[in-house]
Motif scaffolding. Structure first.
Motif, PDB file in Angstrom:
ATOM      1  N   PRO A  41       0.952  -1.172  -0.066  1.00  0.00           N
ATOM      2  CA  PRO A  41      -0.024  -0.111   0.093  1.00  0.00           C
ATOM      3  C   PRO A  41       0.750   1.221   0.120  1.00  0.00           C
ATOM      4  N   LEU A  42       0.269   2.123  -0.843  1.00  0.00           N
ATOM      5  CA  LEU A  42       0.909   3.654  -0.905  1.00  0.00           C
ATOM      6  C   LEU A  42       0.031   4.589  -0.533  1.00  0.00           C
ATOM      7  N   THR A  43       0.290   5.454   0.424  1.00  0.00           N
ATOM      8  CA  THR A  43      -0.530   6.529   0.859  1.00  0.00           C
ATOM      9  C   THR A  43      -0.051   7.999   0.177  1.00  0.00           C
ATOM     10  N   ALA A  44      -0.969   8.410  -0.412  1.00  0.00           N
ATOM     11  CA  ALA A  44      -0.876   9.801  -1.254  1.00  0.00           C
ATOM     12  C   ALA A  44      -1.713  10.745  -0.777  1.00  0.00           C
ATOM     13  N   VAL A  45      -1.328  12.019  -0.323  1.00  0.00           N
ATOM     14  CA  VAL A  45      -1.844  13.236  -0.158  1.00  0.00           C
ATOM     15  C   VAL A  45      -1.687  14.337  -1.022  1.00  0.00           C
ATOM     16  N   TYR A  55      -2.759   2.051 -10.872  1.00  0.00           N
ATOM     17  CA  TYR A  55      -2.896   1.041  -9.730  1.00  0.00           C
ATOM     18  C   TYR A  55      -4.257   1.207  -9.053  1.00  0.00           C
ATOM     19  N   PRO A  56      -5.115   0.527  -8.637  1.00  0.00           N
ATOM     20  CA  PRO A  56      -6.244   0.722  -7.892  1.00  0.00           C
ATOM     21  C   PRO A  56      -6.047   1.436  -6.809  1.00  0.00           C
ATOM     22  N   ALA A  57      -7.050   2.297  -6.499  1.00  0.00           N
ATOM     23  CA  ALA A  57      -6.975   3.195  -5.171  1.00  0.00           C
ATOM     24  C   ALA A  57      -8.365   3.542  -4.417  1.00  0.00           C
ATOM     25  N   VAL A  58      -8.241   3.483  -2.981  1.00  0.00           N
ATOM     26  CA  VAL A  58      -9.384   3.699  -2.459  1.00  0.00           C
ATOM     27  C   VAL A  58      -9.311   5.272  -1.841  1.00  0.00           C
ATOM     28  N   SER A  59     -10.234   5.963  -1.781  1.00  0.00           N
ATOM     29  CA  SER A  59      -9.844   7.425  -1.416  1.00  0.00           C
ATOM     30  C   SER A  59     -11.025   7.846  -0.087  1.00  0.00           C
ATOM     31  N   GLY A 118      -5.805   1.925   9.106  1.00  0.00           N
ATOM     32  CA  GLY A 118      -4.688   1.044   8.801  1.00  0.00           C
ATOM     33  C   GLY A 118      -4.598   0.452   7.413  1.00  0.00           C
ATOM     34  N   ALA A 119      -5.415   0.985   6.641  1.00  0.00           N
ATOM     35  CA  ALA A 119      -5.418   0.733   5.203  1.00  0.00           C
ATOM     36  C   ALA A 119      -4.244   1.246   4.507  1.00  0.00           C
ATOM     37  N   GLY A 120      -3.361   2.296   4.832  1.00  0.00           N
ATOM     38  CA  GLY A 120      -2.215   2.666   4.139  1.00  0.00           C
ATOM     39  C   GLY A 120      -1.183   2.955   5.062  1.00  0.00           C
ATOM     40  N   PRO A 121      -0.051   3.307   4.735  1.00  0.00           N
ATOM     41  CA  PRO A 121       1.047   3.653   5.703  1.00  0.00           C
ATOM     42  C   PRO A 121       0.664   5.069   6.443  1.00  0.00           C
ATOM     43  N   GLY A 122       0.970   5.146   7.684  1.00  0.00           N
ATOM     44  CA  GLY A 122       0.702   6.605   8.435  1.00  0.00           C
ATOM     45  C   GLY A 122      -0.902   7.033   8.233  1.00  0.00           C
ATOM     46  N   LEU A 123      -1.739   6.250   8.047  1.00  0.00           N
ATOM     47  CA  LEU A 123      -3.027   6.705   7.820  1.00  0.00           C
ATOM     48  C   LEU A 123      -3.907   5.841   9.218  1.00  0.00           C
ATOM     49  N   ARG A 124      -4.469   6.592   9.901  1.00  0.00           N
ATOM     50  CA  ARG A 124      -5.633   6.357  10.725  1.00  0.00           C
ATOM     51  C   ARG A 124      -7.085   6.687  10.654  1.00  0.00           C
ATOM     52  N   VAL A 125      -8.147   5.834  10.862  1.00  0.00           N
ATOM     53  CA  VAL A 125      -9.271   6.363  10.770  1.00  0.00           C
ATOM     54  C   VAL A 125     -10.135   6.119  12.022  1.00  0.00           C
ATOM     55  N   ARG A 128     -13.048  10.668  10.744  1.00  0.00           N
ATOM     56  CA  ARG A 128     -11.670  11.459  10.612  1.00  0.00           C
ATOM     57  C   ARG A 128     -10.546  10.766  10.229  1.00  0.00           C
ATOM     58  N   LEU A 129      -9.905  11.487   9.212  1.00  0.00           N
ATOM     59  CA  LEU A 129      -8.918  10.504   8.569  1.00  0.00           C
ATOM     60  C   LEU A 129      -7.479  11.464   9.217  1.00  0.00           C
ATOM     61  N   THR A 130      -6.700  10.594   9.512  1.00  0.00           N
ATOM     62  CA  THR A 130      -5.339  11.300  10.222  1.00  0.00           C
ATOM     63  C   THR A 130      -4.155  10.729   9.344  1.00  0.00           C
ATOM     64  N   VAL A 131      -3.244  11.531   8.781  1.00  0.00           N
ATOM     65  CA  VAL A 131      -2.293  10.993   8.251  1.00  0.00           C
ATOM     66  C   VAL A 131      -1.012  11.776   8.725  1.00  0.00           C
ATOM     67  N   ARG A 132       0.123  11.067   8.953  1.00  0.00           N
ATOM     68  CA  ARG A 132       1.414  11.444   9.759  1.00  0.00           C
ATOM     69  C   ARG A 132       2.422  11.230   8.693  1.00  0.00           C
ATOM     70  N   MET A 133       3.150  12.021   8.256  1.00  0.00           N
ATOM     71  CA  MET A 133       4.303  11.928   7.443  1.00  0.00           C
ATOM     72  C   MET A 133       5.464  12.379   8.314  1.00  0.00           C
ATOM     73  N   ASP A 134       5.846  11.334   9.217  1.00  0.00           N
ATOM     74  CA  ASP A 134       6.922  11.867  10.199  1.00  0.00           C
ATOM     75  C   ASP A 134       8.354  10.910   9.885  1.00  0.00           C
ATOM     76  N   ARG A 135       8.376  10.312   9.074  1.00  0.00           N
ATOM     77  CA  ARG A 135       9.500   9.726   8.483  1.00  0.00           C
ATOM     78  C   ARG A 135       9.800   9.974   6.861  1.00  0.00           C
ATOM     79  N   PRO A 136      10.835   9.163   6.282  1.00  0.00           N
ATOM     80  CA  PRO A 136      11.279   9.781   4.952  1.00  0.00           C
ATOM     81  C   PRO A 136      10.184   9.147   4.319  1.00  0.00           C
ATOM     82  N   PHE A 137       9.866  10.341   3.278  1.00  0.00           N
ATOM     83  CA  PHE A 137       8.495  10.139   2.280  1.00  0.00           C
ATOM     84  C   PHE A 137       9.099  10.839   0.909  1.00  0.00           C
TER      85      PHE A 137
END
Length: 376
Positions: A190-194, A230-234, A241-248, A346-355
């Motif tokens: 999985p790849l999280t893209a914002v 690639y297929p995607a869900v948004s 937990g569907a993607g890295p750094g993502l909480r719902v 509420r969707l929370t995304v944290r990019m607090d490591r290399p990205f």
């Protein structure tokens, strides 16, 4: 080309690159080329060598006309080199420069060109001019935009991940545009893209892969994902937990509208690339062979590409890719409000490591700049 280059160029260190600045120059060289060089350039470009110069000129014109984009692309030829008029006349105005053979004067001319076409952000052309230099291929690209919704900025000490113990400048914002986050199913997981929207038709897509996925794969798959491969869900369709750094989560809400909370870091990345270190990526393997000529359409004199370099820079801040500002929001006293009548995702995304990141022209989907943030 962005995907191929990123997979090869991105390692542990931060970097930034733009295939959009290289492609037009390769296209201008493909038309007058011959033999193996012509075959390799056409393959790298993904287009017919005969059509390539016209397509290169069109792309240069489109980049120059795009709001927020400063493109710099040029070829320099030795003064004593007799150029074919049909090739010279087919170049866009300002594309062809002259090498006099006086190394110091030529170096200053190239450096001045770099400063002029990047508003002074690139002060020196990343090539050493020598008296025997016949042809130079160079490119620079500057992308600037201001966010439609700015970030708040504050110091933050990270407690986990590769940056644990570091105090960073965190950027955070909350928006109702929950569809700006997507999770793509890629071969590397999985790849999280914002998507962070700019006010002038440019967007920056922040990309977070799994903890063990190399940066080159994150960027490469990110470019492929942007192209819809690639297929995607948004948005609200995403699960925790569907993607890295993502909480719902589900939280009390006054309007029932899903929210997206994004936290990332301020960063600046700079890089100088020698394209001839990976000539196969750009179709330059044969063209760089100085034992023979490869461009009979340019001159009767045997020519080979002797240098191909790029300088790039990108800065991501609270307001965008440029500027700084102070904003004050007064808070007045009021009565105790009633409890929120709804609950909303509420969707929370944290990019607090290399990205990674991709700066994209929204209307065309063209990737203008790609980069890897190894350090905040």
């Amino acid at each position: 080309m962005t995907a191929r280059w990123a997979r090869k160029a991105v390692g542990q260190a931060g970097t930034v690159l733009t295939a959009a600045g290289v492609w037009p120059l390769l296209a201008l060289l493909a038309g007058p080329s011959a033999g193996p060089a012509r075959t390799e350039l056409a393959e790298a470009l993904g287009t017919d060598a005969e059509r390539a110069p016209a397509e290169g000129r069109s792309l240069l014109a489109a980049l120059d006309a795009a709001d927020g984009v400063g493109a710099a692309a040029a070829l320099w030829a030795r003064r004593t080199l007799a150029l074919r008029p049909e090739w010279r006349d087919g170049l866009a105005p300002g594309t062809l420069g002259e090498l006099t053979g006086a190394a110091a004067a030529d170096q200053e001319a190239l450096d001045a060109w770099a400063r002029r076409h990047t508003d002074g952000m690139v002060e020196r052309m990343p090539v050493e001019v020598t008296p025997d230099l016949l042809l130079v291929l160079a490119s620079a690209l500057l992308v600037r935009t201001t966010w439609t919704e700015p970030f708040g900025e504050y110091p933050l000490r990270l407690t986990e991940g590769p940056w644990a113990g570091r105090e960073v400048t965190a950027l955070s914002r909350s928006t109702a545009e929950d569809t700006q986050v997507r999770v793509h199913a890629t071969p590397a997981g999985p790849l999280t893209a914002v998507r962070v929207e700019g006010d002038n038709g440019l967007d920056v897509h922040l990309l977070l892969g799994g903890p063990g996925v190399p940066g080159g794969e994150v960027l490469g798959h990110g470019a492929e994902a942007l192209a819809g491969r690639y297929p995607a869900v948004s948005g609200a369709a995403l699960t925790d937990g569907a993607g890295p750094g993502l909480r719902v989560t589900t939280v009390p809400s006054h309007d029932g509208v899903p929210r997206l909370d994004l936290t990332t870091v301020r960063f600046t990345v700079d890089a100088a690339h020698d394209l001839l270190k990976r000539p196969e990526l750009f179709g330059l393997t044969a063209a760089a062979d100085t034992s023979r000529g490869h461009f009979p359409g340019i001159s009767d004199h045997p020519l080979a590409v002797s240098a191909a370099r790029q300088q790039a820079t990108a800065t991501f801040g609270a307001l965008g890719f440029r500027a700084a500002a102070v904003t004050v929001m007064p808070v007045a006293a009021g009565s105790v409000p009633p409890p929120p009548p709804y609950r909303a995702p509420r969707l929370t995304v944290r990019m607090d490591r290399p990205f990674g990141f991709l700066a994209v022209h929204r209307a065309s989907g063209l990737v203008l700049t790609a980069g890897w943030v190894a350090e905040p």
